[in-house]
Design an enzyme around this catalytic site. Sequence first.
Site, PDB file in Angstrom:
ATOM      1  N   THR A  16       0.850  -1.193  -0.088  1.00  0.00           N
ATOM      2  CA  THR A  16       0.008  -0.039  -0.054  1.00  0.00           C
ATOM      3  C   THR A  16       0.802   1.266  -0.161  1.00  0.00           C
ATOM      4  O   THR A  16       0.539   2.407  -0.580  1.00  0.00           O
ATOM      5  CB  THR A  16      -1.087   0.132   1.302  1.00  0.00           C
ATOM      6  OG1 THR A  16      -1.945  -1.200   1.265  1.00  0.00           O
ATOM      7  CG2 THR A  16      -1.772   1.145   1.168  1.00  0.00           C
ATOM      8  N   THR A  89       1.269  -4.140   4.478  1.00  0.00           N
ATOM      9  CA  THR A  89       0.924  -4.347   5.769  1.00  0.00           C
ATOM     10  C   THR A  89       0.272  -5.566   6.000  1.00  0.00           C
ATOM     11  O   THR A  89       0.407  -6.346   7.260  1.00  0.00           O
ATOM     12  CB  THR A  89       0.048  -3.300   6.538  1.00  0.00           C
ATOM     13  OG1 THR A  89      -1.075  -3.419   5.914  1.00  0.00           O
ATOM     14  CG2 THR A  89       0.683  -1.940   6.521  1.00  0.00           C
ATOM     15  N   ASP A  90      -0.255  -6.295   5.231  1.00  0.00           N
ATOM     16  CA  ASP A  90      -0.932  -7.769   5.081  1.00  0.00           C
ATOM     17  C   ASP A  90       0.031  -8.852   5.835  1.00  0.00           C
ATOM     18  O   ASP A  90      -0.238  -9.628   6.605  1.00  0.00           O
ATOM     19  CB  ASP A  90      -1.453  -8.200   3.617  1.00  0.00           C
ATOM     20  CG  ASP A  90      -2.624  -7.499   3.313  1.00  0.00           C
ATOM     21  OD1 ASP A  90      -3.348  -6.682   4.158  1.00  0.00           O
ATOM     22  OD2 ASP A  90      -2.957  -7.704   2.099  1.00  0.00           O
TER      23      ASP A  90
END
Length: 326
Positions: A16, A89-90
């Site tokens: 992201t 961030t996943d």
Amino acid sequence: MADNVRRVAVISLGGTIAMTAHTDGGATPTLSADDLVAAVPGLADTGIHVEVHDFRRLPGASLAFSDLLELAVEIDALTVDGVVVTQGTDTIEETSYLLDLVTTDDMPIVITGAMRTASMAGADGPANVLAAIRVAASAEARGTGCVVVFGEEIHAARWVRKTHATSPTPFRSYPGPIGYVAEDRVRILARPGASPAIAPQSAATPVRTAIFTVGLGDDGLLLQALGDYVDGLVISAFGAGHVPMACVDALTDLTKRMPVILATRTGSGPVLKQTYGFPGSESDLLGRGLTSASTLDPVKARILLQLLLMTGADKDQIAQAFSAIS
């Protein structure tokens, strides 16, 4: 360059933080490491020399063990004071612990990212990158292992978890952050104990591992089926390490074929050893050959199990590695 200038490498994996929105669809990774660094206000005022590396442009969910093991080798070859890795961030809670296990230098390795794309109002990427660079350049952060820096908090890789899908401060850890960035100063309050060390070049054997989360009423049938497709298994168990009685026979059979790690699905606290004694309790399962994950949550336990299996470790060596976790 003056001898006292701190040098930090910023390595971009995508995610992201590197995404921009398209008029014909959703956001995708398009920004380079140079783009990310150029967007950080105040970076020039720090006096830190930053070198940038484009390594991958992938969503966090698409990173693989091979990507991170290759990254670890590249990090080892760098001659800098610290490293910042930007990514989606996943999977930060997984990649940070993987890097913690396969990098042994005491220089800071800092993982960060963003919850808002660069084209959104209030994009959080620049602030997170600036804080991460400060931590990577600091002498105070040396010896802390790999850490995650987000929202000015510093989290140990071993304990950090993503606990919210959309919040700009999605990371938490138990017993809490090990430090903070405040008024441009890095403050380290605690240091985690040493993690098992795994050479990235030795993790070459292709294996498959999985996490099985037990639920109310599980009868063991899915466990039996899963056993035909994996080389190792992490059981995400109730409470302090408990499963339904109906699962006990299946787990007993699986331990004869592969390492089976017992973790708690609660997200914090240890797997107990001898408090409960009913069929499916922690003492019953450990007595049947399961290996305790100790304080590692299921996600981190799978990372360690996968790496150990990739190095060719046997069940005894795996049990010894997990027993060293405090």
